[in-house]
Design a protein around this motif. Structure first.
Motif, PDB file in Angstrom:
ATOM      1  N   GLU A 261     112.514  25.513  29.590  1.00 28.34           N
ATOM      2  CA  GLU A 261     113.592  26.045  30.748  1.00 28.34           C
ATOM      3  C   GLU A 261     114.693  26.956  30.195  1.00 28.34           C
ATOM      4  OE1 GLU A 261     115.149  26.835  34.340  1.00 28.34           O
ATOM      5  OE2 GLU A 261     112.998  25.863  33.772  1.00 28.34           O
ATOM      6  N   PRO A 262     115.316  26.634  28.904  1.00 33.66           N
ATOM      7  CA  PRO A 262     116.428  27.586  28.404  1.00 33.66           C
ATOM      8  C   PRO A 262     116.023  28.880  28.107  1.00 33.66           C
ATOM      9  CG  PRO A 262     116.421  25.476  27.366  1.00 33.66           C
ATOM     10  CD  PRO A 262     115.212  25.304  28.229  1.00 33.66           C
ATOM     11  N   TYR A 263     114.756  29.241  27.962  1.00 27.51           N
ATOM     12  CA  TYR A 263     114.194  30.208  27.681  1.00 27.51           C
ATOM     13  C   TYR A 263     113.269  31.211  28.710  1.00 27.51           C
ATOM     14  CZ  TYR A 263     115.119  28.229  23.251  1.00 27.51           C
ATOM     15  OH  TYR A 263     115.936  27.335  22.282  1.00 27.51           O
ATOM     16  N   ARG A 264     113.347  30.657  29.992  1.00 32.80           N
ATOM     17  CA  ARG A 264     112.726  31.307  31.091  1.00 32.80           C
ATOM     18  C   ARG A 264     113.331  32.571  31.503  1.00 32.80           C
ATOM     19  NH1 ARG A 264     110.026  27.611  34.473  1.00 32.80           N
ATOM     20  NH2 ARG A 264     109.537  29.461  35.730  1.00 32.80           N
ATOM     21  N   LEU A 265     112.648  33.677  31.720  1.00 33.09           N
ATOM     22  CA  LEU A 265     112.981  34.939  31.832  1.00 33.09           C
ATOM     23  C   LEU A 265     113.977  34.796  33.043  1.00 33.09           C
ATOM     24  CD1 LEU A 265     110.021  37.227  31.335  1.00 33.09           C
ATOM     25  CD2 LEU A 265     112.006  37.079  29.971  1.00 33.09           C
ATOM     26  N   PRO A 266     115.238  35.505  33.323  1.00 32.31           N
ATOM     27  CA  PRO A 266     115.745  35.704  34.537  1.00 32.31           C
ATOM     28  C   PRO A 266     114.963  36.387  35.592  1.00 32.31           C
ATOM     29  CG  PRO A 266     117.125  36.456  32.841  1.00 32.31           C
ATOM     30  CD  PRO A 266     115.793  36.443  32.335  1.00 32.31           C
ATOM     31  N   PRO A 267     115.232  36.118  36.920  1.00 31.24           N
ATOM     32  CA  PRO A 267     114.630  36.722  37.823  1.00 31.24           C
ATOM     33  C   PRO A 267     114.532  38.109  37.906  1.00 31.24           C
ATOM     34  CG  PRO A 267     115.664  34.988  38.821  1.00 31.24           C
ATOM     35  CD  PRO A 267     116.240  35.165  37.285  1.00 31.24           C
TER      36      PRO A 267
END
Length: 270
Positions: A261-267
């Protein structure tokens, strides 16, 4: 399983008469269609009655198609095989995967390597490139105040050149790159004229421990499903799957998603 680039692929086929009996052919022609569109014609040898093989040294990565044509009797066989790129992306090493799964034999090594590549693609699809690589991207714009690179995080913008002769090139020292999102702006406040071709180094110089841990969890989850038919376990436990992830189905359990989750790409990125 794919062959490693540079390895010798042992390829086999059988010649049978119209009644299905293995028969020594009067002649055999082998043609290998290579990924670049060229062909090779390796020599085949008979290892047993009606059983033929080719030892083909691989020289290109990608899908190969092999065509066997026998005469006397007339028979034919077509198959395909894949060759890995020289440095396939892998978020886990084979040794790491085997330790995590408590495996000591080599019998599953090729399958594990395939799973590692698949898991890497899944994590990169959600978090952007993890393994460092150079990518070349065409940016189809006429005029724009900013550019949005396809792959992020970006380590370095290597070059930004015009697609067509006579276009404008931009020096990497004259632009600012948001490494986390791939947004590029000119330092002088001007805009860009395209279309352009961007060459970038992407990925992470240091792979976060959370992503490595997520990869191990996904590997165990997928390896367990390999052991026999079973439905995904739905619920709230760390190794359960609450719902399918878009593009990945039930391949990613809760615990791995939480670590990623902390490394998920921004939309809108990636």
């Amino acid at each position: 399983m794919p062959f490693d680039l540079g390895a010798t692929a042992r390829l086999t086929a059988e010649c049978r008469d119209p009644g299905g009996i293995l028969t020594t052919a009067g002649g055999v022609t082998v043609t290998v269609a290579l990924p670049d569109g060229t062909t090779a014609s390796p020599a085949a040898s008979e290892s047993g009655t009606g059983q033929y093989r080719v030892d083909y040294p691989t020289a290109q990565a990608g899908r190969h198609v092999i065509r066997w044509v026998f005469t006397g009797p007339a028979d034919a066989y077509t198959d395909s095989f894949d060759v890995r790129e020289a440095a396939p992306p892998g978020i886990l090493s084979l040794a790491d995967a085997k330790v995590y799964l408590r495996k000591t034999s080599v019998e599953d090594d090729d399958e594990l390597r395939t799973w590692i590549e698949s898991i890497t693609a899944g994590i990169e699809g959600m978090c952007g490139p993890v393994i460092v690589r150079t990518v070349i991207e065409r940016i189809d714009i006429r005029r724009a105040a900013t550019l949005s690179l396809r792959d992020a995080p970006v380590i370095e913008l290597v070059s930004l050149e015009p697609l067509r002769p006579g276009g404008t090139s931009y020096s990497p020292v004259d632009v600012d790159v948001d490494h986390s999102t791939g947004i590029v702006r000119r330092l002088d406040g001007g805009g860009f004229t395209g279309p352009l071709v961007a060459t970038t180094r992407v990925g992470r110089l240091i792979v976060p421990a959370a992503l490595t841990a997520a990869a191990r969890i996904i590997l165990r989850h997928l390896w367990q499903t390999r052991q026999g038919p079973q439905r995904p376990q739905l619920g709230t436990g760390d190794f359960d799957v609450n719902e399918p992830v878009q593009g990945f189905g039930y391949a990613i359990p809760n615990r791995a998603l939480q670590l990623m989750e902390p490394y998920r790409l921004p939309p809108g990125v990636g």
